[in-house]
Design a protein around this motif. Sequence first.
Motif, short mmCIF file in Angstrom:
data_model
loop_
_atom_site.label_atom_id
_atom_site.label_comp_id
_atom_site.label_asym_id
_atom_site.label_seq_id
_atom_site.Cartn_x
_atom_site.Cartn_y
_atom_site.Cartn_z
N SER A 37 8.87 13.30 -9.29
CA SER A 37 8.09 12.42 -8.41
C SER A 37 7.96 11.00 -8.94
N GLY A 38 8.28 10.04 -8.08
CA GLY A 38 8.01 8.63 -8.38
C GLY A 38 6.91 8.12 -7.47
N LEU A 39 6.10 9.05 -6.92
CA LEU A 39 5.06 8.65 -5.95
C LEU A 39 3.95 7.85 -6.61
N PRO A 40 3.38 6.87 -5.89
CA PRO A 40 2.27 6.07 -6.43
C PRO A 40 0.93 6.78 -6.21
N LEU A 82 10.76 12.85 -5.07
CA LEU A 82 9.77 12.31 -4.14
C LEU A 82 9.56 10.82 -4.42
N GLY A 83 9.57 10.00 -3.38
CA GLY A 83 9.36 8.56 -3.56
C GLY A 83 10.42 7.92 -4.44
N PRO A 84 11.70 8.09 -4.09
CA PRO A 84 12.78 7.55 -4.94
C PRO A 84 12.87 6.03 -4.95
N GLY A 85 12.27 5.35 -3.95
CA GLY A 85 12.35 3.88 -3.91
C GLY A 85 13.79 3.43 -3.86
N THR A 86 14.18 2.56 -4.79
CA THR A 86 15.57 2.06 -4.80
C THR A 86 16.49 2.97 -5.62
N GLY A 133 10.80 10.64 5.33
CA GLY A 133 9.62 11.42 5.71
C GLY A 133 8.54 11.32 4.66
N ASP A 134 7.41 11.94 4.98
CA ASP A 134 6.22 11.87 4.14
C ASP A 134 6.16 13.11 3.24
N ALA A 135 5.95 12.88 1.94
CA ALA A 135 5.88 14.00 0.99
C ALA A 135 4.77 14.99 1.35
N LYS A 136 3.80 14.55 2.17
CA LYS A 136 2.74 15.48 2.61
C LYS A 136 3.31 16.61 3.44
N LEU A 183 -2.51 5.25 -5.20
CA LEU A 183 -2.75 4.69 -3.86
C LEU A 183 -3.23 5.76 -2.88
N PHE A 184 -3.15 7.03 -3.28
CA PHE A 184 -3.47 8.11 -2.35
C PHE A 184 -4.92 8.54 -2.51
N ALA A 185 -5.56 8.88 -1.37
CA ALA A 185 -6.90 9.48 -1.42
C ALA A 185 -6.78 10.87 -2.04
N SER A 237 0.82 -1.22 0.00
CA SER A 237 0.00 0.00 0.00
C SER A 237 0.85 1.26 0.00
N THR A 238 2.15 1.14 0.09
CA THR A 238 3.04 2.32 0.04
C THR A 238 3.86 2.33 -1.24
N ILE A 239 4.31 1.17 -1.69
CA ILE A 239 5.25 1.13 -2.82
C ILE A 239 4.49 1.32 -4.14
N GLY A 240 3.45 0.53 -4.37
CA GLY A 240 2.55 0.81 -5.50
C GLY A 240 3.07 0.43 -6.87
N ALA A 241 4.11 -0.37 -6.98
CA ALA A 241 4.60 -0.85 -8.28
C ALA A 241 5.36 -2.14 -8.03
N VAL A 242 5.50 -2.95 -9.09
CA VAL A 242 6.23 -4.21 -8.89
C VAL A 242 7.66 -4.13 -9.41
N LEU A 243 7.94 -3.14 -10.25
CA LEU A 243 9.29 -3.00 -10.80
C LEU A 243 9.70 -1.53 -10.76
N PRO A 244 11.00 -1.28 -10.60
CA PRO A 244 11.46 0.10 -10.68
C PRO A 244 11.32 0.65 -12.10
N SER A 245 11.31 1.98 -12.24
CA SER A 245 11.23 2.61 -13.57
C SER A 245 12.48 2.28 -14.39
N SER A 246 12.32 2.31 -15.73
CA SER A 246 13.45 1.98 -16.61
C SER A 246 14.38 3.19 -16.78
N VAL A 278 13.08 12.50 -0.78
CA VAL A 278 12.14 12.34 0.34
C VAL A 278 11.43 11.00 0.17
N GLU A 279 11.71 10.10 1.08
CA GLU A 279 11.20 8.72 0.96
C GLU A 279 10.63 8.30 2.33
N VAL A 280 9.43 7.70 2.30
CA VAL A 280 8.75 7.36 3.56
C VAL A 280 9.17 5.99 4.08
N ASP A 281 9.65 5.12 3.21
CA ASP A 281 9.93 3.73 3.60
C ASP A 281 11.36 3.60 4.14
C1 LIG Z 1 6.43 3.06 -7.20
S1 LIG Z 1 7.76 3.36 -6.11
C2 LIG Z 1 8.73 4.38 -7.22
C3 LIG Z 1 10.18 4.16 -7.05
C4 LIG Z 1 11.07 4.86 -8.10
N1 LIG Z 1 10.95 6.31 -8.03
C5 LIG Z 1 10.76 4.39 -9.50
O1 LIG Z 1 10.30 5.21 -10.31
O2 LIG Z 1 10.98 3.22 -9.78
C6 LIG Z 1 7.01 4.58 -5.03
C7 LIG Z 1 7.90 5.03 -3.88
O3 LIG Z 1 7.21 6.10 -3.20
C8 LIG Z 1 7.38 5.93 -1.79
N2 LIG Z 1 6.28 6.65 -1.12
C9 LIG Z 1 4.97 6.29 -1.06
N3 LIG Z 1 4.26 7.21 -0.39
C10 LIG Z 1 5.14 8.18 -0.02
C11 LIG Z 1 5.00 9.40 0.69
N4 LIG Z 1 3.81 9.81 1.17
N5 LIG Z 1 6.10 10.18 0.88
C12 LIG Z 1 7.32 9.78 0.39
N6 LIG Z 1 7.51 8.62 -0.28
C13 LIG Z 1 6.43 7.83 -0.49
C14 LIG Z 1 7.34 4.42 -1.62
O4 LIG Z 1 7.88 4.02 -0.40
C15 LIG Z 1 8.12 3.95 -2.83
O5 LIG Z 1 9.48 3.86 -2.55
#
Ligand SMILES: C[S@@+](CC[C@H](N)C(=O)[O-])C[C@H]1O[C@@H](n2cnc3c(N)ncnc32)[C@H](O)[C@@H]1O
Length: 225
Positions: A142-145, A74-78, A120-123, A148-150, A43-52, A98-101
């Motif tokens: 932004s790589g945010l999902p 925002l949401g850099p993941g890996t 921290g949270d992008a909010k 998944l957000f309201a 519910s936080t990551i929102g994807a199965v693979l990183p971006s290309s 800025v990454e919440v996980d």
């Molecule tokens: C789909 S992954 C994208 C990863 C990478 N940027 C890419 O494009 O492959 C989404 C990332 O956003 C992070 N994330 C989700 N909600 C967030 C929030 N409110 N604030 C910061 N990061 C958040 C997740 O933990 C996850 O690492």
Amino acid sequence: MTRSQPPQQSSPERSGSEAVTRRASSLLAEYRTFVTRAVREPSTIGAVLPSSPVLAREMAAVVPSADRPVVVELGPGTGALSGAIAQRVPEGGRHIAVEVDPGMCEHLRNTCPGLEVIEGDAKRLGQLLADSGIRSVDAVVSGLPWSLFAGESQRRILREVGNVLAPGGGFTTIAYAHALGLSGARLFRRRLGAIFDEVITSRTVWRNVPPARVYVCRRPVPSGQ
Ligand SMILES: C[S@@+](CC[C@H](N)C(=O)[O-])C[C@H]1O[C@@H](n2cnc3c(N)ncnc32)[C@H](O)[C@@H]1O
């Protein structure tokens, strides 16, 4: 008497194949972290693979390659987008993620030298940046999902981005091509249009799973909702 051995010289073929092996094992580590976190926190990551890398370059094109820009990811993941961003940020610029996980943050700190990782949270973007002494930024990637957000969370994060963006600054975010017609995606597009005076949609980047487009947004509207 012992004769000293001449230093071992690796042939161009060998160093080429060593580089390929190193790249393959770092990709494997990236995928392992991404998939592990995605399974644990769907519910936080929102994807199965990183971006290309192709999508990463398209997203990073908003980053100024001159002067000393401050760039926020925002949401850099890996870190799938981080390398392409880092390649554009000139010396003296800042690249803040800025990454919440927490697991993703640990991975980024171990693998992306030069990246300033804020857990921290992008909010709370404005406050998190203020805590690091930053009032305005030149680009936000932004790589945010978003799906998944309201609605209220989407609006809040977009407003935070609009508030920190310097005049002339740009914001990019990903839209998955297959979902563009869905009501949630259309609503998100309208929200972007309410916050930014200009929203340009890129061509489809086919070399990504799934294929995606990039929204490039500029000139936040002061009263944008
Ligand atoms: C789909 S992954 C994208 C990863 C990478 N940027 C890419 O494009 O492959 C989404 C990332 O956003 C992070 N994330 C989700 N909600 C967030 C929030 N409110 N604030 C910061 N990061 C958040 C997740 O933990 C996850 O690492």
